[in-house]
Design an enzyme around this catalytic site. Sequence first.
Site, PDB file in Angstrom:
ATOM      1  N   ASN A  32       0.829  -1.222   0.000  1.00  0.00           N
ATOM      2  CA  ASN A  32       0.000   0.000   0.000  1.00  0.00           C
ATOM      3  C   ASN A  32       0.859   1.266   0.000  1.00  0.00           C
ATOM      4  O   ASN A  32       0.319   2.367   0.066  1.00  0.00           O
ATOM      5  CB  ASN A  32      -0.980   0.000   1.189  1.00  0.00           C
ATOM      6  CG  ASN A  32      -0.274   0.101   2.534  1.00  0.00           C
ATOM      7  OD1 ASN A  32       0.942   0.213   2.611  1.00  0.00           O
ATOM      8  ND2 ASN A  32      -1.052   0.062   3.609  1.00  0.00           N
ATOM      9  N   SER A  34       2.540   2.623   2.233  1.00  0.00           N
ATOM     10  CA  SER A  34       2.430   3.475   3.426  1.00  0.00           C
ATOM     11  C   SER A  34       3.810   3.786   4.002  1.00  0.00           C
ATOM     12  O   SER A  34       3.981   4.769   4.704  1.00  0.00           O
ATOM     13  CB  SER A  34       1.561   2.799   4.489  1.00  0.00           C
ATOM     14  OG  SER A  34       2.133   1.563   4.866  1.00  0.00           O
ATOM     15  N   SER A 122      10.301 -11.718  14.145  1.00  0.00           N
ATOM     16  CA  SER A 122      11.377 -10.870  14.669  1.00  0.00           C
ATOM     17  C   SER A 122      11.929 -11.489  15.944  1.00  0.00           C
ATOM     18  O   SER A 122      11.195 -12.133  16.713  1.00  0.00           O
ATOM     19  CB  SER A 122      10.774  -9.501  14.982  1.00  0.00           C
ATOM     20  OG  SER A 122      11.657  -8.742  15.768  1.00  0.00           O
ATOM     21  N   TYR A 146       4.102  -4.058  19.248  1.00  0.00           N
ATOM     22  CA  TYR A 146       4.655  -4.529  17.969  1.00  0.00           C
ATOM     23  C   TYR A 146       5.065  -6.002  18.090  1.00  0.00           C
ATOM     24  O   TYR A 146       4.675  -6.848  17.273  1.00  0.00           O
ATOM     25  CB  TYR A 146       5.866  -3.672  17.547  1.00  0.00           C
ATOM     26  CG  TYR A 146       6.684  -4.329  16.457  1.00  0.00           C
ATOM     27  CD1 TYR A 146       6.202  -4.408  15.155  1.00  0.00           C
ATOM     28  CD2 TYR A 146       7.924  -4.907  16.740  1.00  0.00           C
ATOM     29  CE1 TYR A 146       6.943  -5.050  14.162  1.00  0.00           C
ATOM     30  CE2 TYR A 146       8.666  -5.543  15.758  1.00  0.00           C
ATOM     31  CZ  TYR A 146       8.177  -5.612  14.470  1.00  0.00           C
ATOM     32  OH  TYR A 146       8.895  -6.251  13.490  1.00  0.00           O
ATOM     33  N   LYS A 150       3.633  -9.768  16.361  1.00  0.00           N
ATOM     34  CA  LYS A 150       4.433 -10.821  15.714  1.00  0.00           C
ATOM     35  C   LYS A 150       4.163 -12.170  16.382  1.00  0.00           C
ATOM     36  O   LYS A 150       4.024 -13.199  15.721  1.00  0.00           O
ATOM     37  CB  LYS A 150       5.928 -10.491  15.791  1.00  0.00           C
ATOM     38  CG  LYS A 150       6.328  -9.288  14.949  1.00  0.00           C
ATOM     39  CD  LYS A 150       6.217  -9.602  13.462  1.00  0.00           C
ATOM     40  CE  LYS A 150       6.463  -8.391  12.589  1.00  0.00           C
ATOM     41  NZ  LYS A 150       6.115  -8.580  11.195  1.00  0.00           N
ATOM     42  N   TYR A 174      13.963 -12.457  12.316  1.00  0.00           N
ATOM     43  CA  TYR A 174      15.145 -11.668  11.966  1.00  0.00           C
ATOM     44  C   TYR A 174      15.740 -11.037  13.219  1.00  0.00           C
ATOM     45  O   TYR A 174      15.010 -10.559  14.082  1.00  0.00           O
ATOM     46  CB  TYR A 174      14.818 -10.486  11.043  1.00  0.00           C
ATOM     47  CG  TYR A 174      13.906 -10.727   9.889  1.00  0.00           C
ATOM     48  CD1 TYR A 174      13.820 -11.955   9.247  1.00  0.00           C
ATOM     49  CD2 TYR A 174      13.129  -9.672   9.405  1.00  0.00           C
ATOM     50  CE1 TYR A 174      12.977 -12.123   8.163  1.00  0.00           C
ATOM     51  CE2 TYR A 174      12.294  -9.830   8.325  1.00  0.00           C
ATOM     52  CZ  TYR A 174      12.210 -11.065   7.713  1.00  0.00           C
ATOM     53  OH  TYR A 174      11.377 -11.217   6.646  1.00  0.00           O
ATOM     54  N   ASN A 195      14.494   5.361  13.850  1.00  0.00           N
ATOM     55  CA  ASN A 195      14.416   4.716  15.159  1.00  0.00           C
ATOM     56  C   ASN A 195      15.637   3.845  15.400  1.00  0.00           C
ATOM     57  O   ASN A 195      16.032   3.611  16.534  1.00  0.00           O
ATOM     58  CB  ASN A 195      13.201   3.773  15.224  1.00  0.00           C
ATOM     59  CG  ASN A 195      11.909   4.526  15.103  1.00  0.00           C
ATOM     60  OD1 ASN A 195      11.685   5.479  15.839  1.00  0.00           O
ATOM     61  ND2 ASN A 195      11.061   4.117  14.174  1.00  0.00           N
ATOM     62  N   ASN A 196      16.197   3.326  14.318  1.00  0.00           N
ATOM     63  CA  ASN A 196      17.235   2.297  14.443  1.00  0.00           C
ATOM     64  C   ASN A 196      18.632   2.880  14.298  1.00  0.00           C
ATOM     65  O   ASN A 196      18.832   3.930  13.688  1.00  0.00           O
ATOM     66  CB  ASN A 196      17.008   1.185  13.408  1.00  0.00           C
ATOM     67  CG  ASN A 196      15.678   0.487  13.637  1.00  0.00           C
ATOM     68  OD1 ASN A 196      14.781   0.575  12.813  1.00  0.00           O
ATOM     69  ND2 ASN A 196      15.528  -0.165  14.773  1.00  0.00           N
ATOM     70  N   ASP A 291      14.845  -0.987  26.234  1.00  0.00           N
ATOM     71  CA  ASP A 291      15.980  -1.643  25.573  1.00  0.00           C
ATOM     72  C   ASP A 291      16.533  -2.789  26.424  1.00  0.00           C
ATOM     73  O   ASP A 291      16.559  -2.712  27.652  1.00  0.00           O
ATOM     74  CB  ASP A 291      17.103  -0.635  25.303  1.00  0.00           C
ATOM     75  CG  ASP A 291      16.988  -0.015  23.918  1.00  0.00           C
ATOM     76  OD1 ASP A 291      16.117  -0.446  23.144  1.00  0.00           O
ATOM     77  OD2 ASP A 291      17.792   0.912  23.618  1.00  0.00           O
TER      78      ASP A 291
END
Length: 333
Positions: A32, A34, A122, A146, A150, A174, A195-196, A291
């Site tokens: 899509n 996005s 993930s 999030y 998953k 991953y 973010n990463n 974290d």
Amino acid sequence: MKIFITGGAGYIGSHTCVELLNAGYEVVVYDNLSNSSPQALQRVEKITGKSVQFIQGDIRDETVTTEAIQGCDGVIHFAGLKAVGESVAKPLDYYENNVYGTLCLLRAMQSNNIKTIVFSSSATVYGDPEYLPFDEIHPLRTTNPYGQTKLVIEEILRDLYKSDTSWKIMILRYFNPVGAHESGLIGEDPQGLPNNLMPFVAQVAIGRRESLNVFGDDYDTHDGTGVRDYIHVMDLASGHLKALEALTFPQCTAINLGSGIGYSVLDLVNAFIKATDKPIPFIITPRREGDIAEFYADPTLAKNLLGWSAQRNLDQMCRDTWNFQSQNPQGYV
Ligand code: NAD
Ligand code: WQD
């Protein structure tokens, strides 16, 4: 073989398209847009000299998806939202896009009697480590919406397989994908503030950000900064090809895709400076909420079941990231 690739215009999807096209597969990208640009697909065509069939659509639209998927032999399912912080602020968006979207996709597959799927999970499904490295039997319990999406999708796939053991399902967990195709034509292009870590470092190197915030130097790691298992996106892409090829018989298998090596934030920053000759100013800031100090994969199962292992080292991850960033200072424009 024709593969339906949801989210195929995105970061990992576009690199996987290259790998599949080079291996002789036909691909239908369903996205899509996005969080991606159609330019990525034009560049996939440029790299491979092959054409990509693109359908702009949303996995939550079951009717459109059911039609779009007709004639495909299997699915690689990348489509979804992926920002941890945003998922805490907007959990309903995440459950709707990722979980409801996947349900619609699976129904569209069922309607067309397509029962082969490779799913993007993930390492976040492992949560806080009980032990390291994470192997696939480590308990699953995630700490944010999030990750929860998953995990729920993984459970849906396991239940689906129990209900009908003719499905061929590969769940790929991953670790931390970084890097870009060696041509520098495609790569990671986050919208807004990255973010990463790696895209942030790359944007500091190109001058889009003044300096990197290193989130904490008081962890129980070799230099006090967070340790992760970075995996080159082209290695990930080849992992998807191997996963598809391994789905010759019905199963529902979860496999880690990681290198097995942990590098700290400062290891990565130093490797980037060495690989690119660019200064990366940084400041140490407090830890980022949520974290984990350290995690990395046990990649043995991938080696045993897929004959796959990571081939590209941290130096190459940094060089290829920089190659994309320097050729595309503002990303896909
Ligand atoms: P990305 O955002 O670059 O790609 C996702 C693609 O899906 C985008 O092109 C987006 O436009 C599309 N999309 C989103 N919602 C959609 C919808 N409802 N219908 C159709 N298309 C939709 O992300 P990525 O980094 O390439 O990640 C791909 C997958 O891998 C995601 O499922 C992500 O959760 C998972 N994953 C990513 C990482 C990572 O760090 N990049 C790590 C582990 C797992
Ligand atoms: C890596 C390290 C940070 C940014 C996230 C998701 C995970 C997966 C991959 C999708 C950590 C540090 C970071 C910065 C920093 N995504 N850092 N300064 O947090 O391991 O994983 O992306 O599935 O689910 O949680 O990756 O790249 O954000 O962080 O110091 O500006 O870099 O603290 O130690 P993370 P990351």
